[in-house]
Write an enzyme that holds these catalytic residues in place. Sequence first.
Site, PDB file in Angstrom:
ATOM      1  N   LYS A  47       2.558  -8.633  -2.286  1.00  0.00           N
ATOM      2  CA  LYS A  47       1.567  -8.753  -3.356  1.00  0.00           C
ATOM      3  C   LYS A  47       1.314  -7.421  -4.048  1.00  0.00           C
ATOM      4  O   LYS A  47       1.202  -6.389  -3.398  1.00  0.00           O
ATOM      5  CB  LYS A  47       0.260  -9.277  -2.744  1.00  0.00           C
ATOM      6  CG  LYS A  47      -0.944  -9.234  -3.659  1.00  0.00           C
ATOM      7  CD  LYS A  47      -2.176  -9.738  -2.932  1.00  0.00           C
ATOM      8  CE  LYS A  47      -3.411  -9.591  -3.782  1.00  0.00           C
ATOM      9  NZ  LYS A  47      -3.787  -8.190  -4.006  1.00  0.00           N
ATOM     10  N   LYS A  71       0.852  -1.186   0.000  1.00  0.00           N
ATOM     11  CA  LYS A  71       0.000   0.000   0.000  1.00  0.00           C
ATOM     12  C   LYS A  71       0.895   1.246   0.000  1.00  0.00           C
ATOM     13  O   LYS A  71       2.016   1.170   0.484  1.00  0.00           O
ATOM     14  CB  LYS A  71      -0.897   0.013   1.239  1.00  0.00           C
ATOM     15  CG  LYS A  71      -1.700  -1.255   1.477  1.00  0.00           C
ATOM     16  CD  LYS A  71      -2.870  -1.369   0.543  1.00  0.00           C
ATOM     17  CE  LYS A  71      -3.701  -2.620   0.865  1.00  0.00           C
ATOM     18  NZ  LYS A  71      -4.844  -2.779  -0.044  1.00  0.00           N
ATOM     19  N   HIS A 111      -6.510 -13.340  -7.763  1.00  0.00           N
ATOM     20  CA  HIS A 111      -7.336 -12.368  -7.049  1.00  0.00           C
ATOM     21  C   HIS A 111      -8.739 -12.406  -7.629  1.00  0.00           C
ATOM     22  O   HIS A 111      -8.904 -12.596  -8.834  1.00  0.00           O
ATOM     23  CB  HIS A 111      -6.755 -10.956  -7.172  1.00  0.00           C
ATOM     24  CG  HIS A 111      -7.358 -10.007  -6.188  1.00  0.00           C
ATOM     25  ND1 HIS A 111      -8.613  -9.467  -6.361  1.00  0.00           N
ATOM     26  CD2 HIS A 111      -6.906  -9.527  -5.001  1.00  0.00           C
ATOM     27  CE1 HIS A 111      -8.895  -8.688  -5.319  1.00  0.00           C
ATOM     28  NE2 HIS A 111      -7.881  -8.708  -4.483  1.00  0.00           N
ATOM     29  N   ARG A 112      -9.740 -12.232  -6.755  1.00  0.00           N
ATOM     30  CA  ARG A 112     -11.135 -12.378  -7.209  1.00  0.00           C
ATOM     31  C   ARG A 112     -11.816 -11.030  -7.427  1.00  0.00           C
ATOM     32  O   ARG A 112     -13.026 -10.902  -7.216  1.00  0.00           O
ATOM     33  CB  ARG A 112     -11.922 -13.229  -6.207  1.00  0.00           C
ATOM     34  CG  ARG A 112     -11.954 -12.653  -4.789  1.00  0.00           C
ATOM     35  CD  ARG A 112     -12.779 -13.526  -3.846  1.00  0.00           C
ATOM     36  NE  ARG A 112     -12.876 -12.917  -2.515  1.00  0.00           N
ATOM     37  CZ  ARG A 112     -13.737 -13.315  -1.584  1.00  0.00           C
ATOM     38  NH1 ARG A 112     -14.561 -14.316  -1.828  1.00  0.00           N
ATOM     39  NH2 ARG A 112     -13.774 -12.726  -0.403  1.00  0.00           N
ATOM     40  N   HIS A 146      -8.198 -15.653  -3.085  1.00  0.00           N
ATOM     41  CA  HIS A 146      -8.762 -14.931  -1.944  1.00  0.00           C
ATOM     42  C   HIS A 146     -10.112 -15.547  -1.578  1.00  0.00           C
ATOM     43  O   HIS A 146     -10.916 -15.841  -2.451  1.00  0.00           O
ATOM     44  CB  HIS A 146      -8.933 -13.452  -2.302  1.00  0.00           C
ATOM     45  CG  HIS A 146      -7.613 -12.756  -2.446  1.00  0.00           C
ATOM     46  ND1 HIS A 146      -7.207 -11.755  -1.603  1.00  0.00           N
ATOM     47  CD2 HIS A 146      -6.588 -12.959  -3.303  1.00  0.00           C
ATOM     48  CE1 HIS A 146      -5.987 -11.367  -1.946  1.00  0.00           C
ATOM     49  NE2 HIS A 146      -5.597 -12.083  -2.985  1.00  0.00           N
TER      50      HIS A 146
END
EC number: 4.1.1.39
Length: 465
Positions: free
Chosen positions: A191, A165, A284-285, A317
């Site tokens: 990630k 982030k 990733h969804r 995820h």
Amino acid sequence: VGFKAGVKDYKLTYYTPDYETKDTDILAAFRVTPQPGVPPEEAGAAVAAESSTGTWTTVWTDGLTSLDRYKGRCYHIEPVPGEESQFIAYVAYPLDLFEEGSVTNMFTSIVGNVFGFKALRALRLEDLRIPPAYTKTFWGPPHGIQVERDKLNKYGRPLLGCTIKPKLGLSAKNYGRAVYECLRGGLDFTKDDENVNSQPFMRWRDRFLFCAEAIFKAQAETGEIKGHYLNATAGTCEEMMKRAVFARELGVPIIMHDYLTGGFTANTSLAHYCRDNGLLLHIHRAMHAVIDRQKNHGMHFRVLAKALRMSGGDHIHAGTVVGKLEGERDITLGFVDLLRDDFVEKDRSRGIFFTQDWVSLAGVLPVASGGIHVWHMPALTEIFGDDSVLQFGGGTLGHPWGNAPGAVANRVALEACVQARNEGRDLAREGNEIIEEASKWSPELAAACAIWKKIKFEFEPVDTI
């Protein structure tokens, strides 16, 4: 002789309560909300017809094939407890309706058209039973859980991750620095966020290079194998494959794909490439809640999870049960088992409508991610067990002393929970105690405990639709 033209009731052809399902049938459980005045049998039969061989009127070319052989059949209807106007329709599809090894074709048939059907107010696909005969036409996950553990040489505990982030706006060099600090502090993975692709502030090639440097530096200093999920998702399949090839040339262990926005065709191609070239694939969804959040319409995530296991991915995820994103414990554990286990028994209390036998298809590691921090560690360790990835974004980078101490705090908390569990302690009851004990000899963990002690995300869901 001619044929009898005109519109006819679907239930005359497609509602077959006496049908005995075959081992090779794909079975579907739909939650159906019909329009007022439409009987359940007609609505259930309409779903079976519109998602298989039916159309709104009789056509003369029906006589050129065997509809009995190819049609979907609504073979059972049951009410939904507590809902007057809803019921579950069970539909069986013959295997010959589907192209081998194609999740794209399976979904185009089963959910492609019928969800806009006028006779229904709402429709939701709750579960699918994929027969072994169809499962065996898929490659599935590129490597699976055991091969991943062997590649990483990490056993007996969940793996730890962290999303870098802020998700957008960092330069490639600063991004790589954050990756290095987190891996150096003790995490197994970092990630890319799902929407980090190749934007003007950070082009993909620069990011891949700086992240690879961070991985190898952290590996050399810790003696552990590290990885960063390099997001290969792109605007075209060709560009996606180019990024995957570059990642392989750099020698990194894992890449990433957004499988719903990228599409199943692209995902399956990427999974095949990863298997052939020794890359792990993190999934990733992104966009899943558009499809699965409404309880009356759309598709439950357990169906998307099964589809991913067939299409291919080593991680996906799966919600947290305890963090900021929705996920009911029993239901979440139901689809977590569907991702990991070879054989899962029917269990309606966990939302599993059918017994699922995956035969030898490799398993997928569930990833718990979203609003979690060190105080959640005992619960996460107990709920998800060893075969999982626990991913702390803000819970690592939000540490008051910086990224590396944030990673240290998470690693110490995890090791303390695993040791306590192995000693027979009850993580559910003694969780806070275990974390407090560990924080006495880890100043990094003590600082994390102090800052997040009061944070909770226990909102009641407001959606009742």
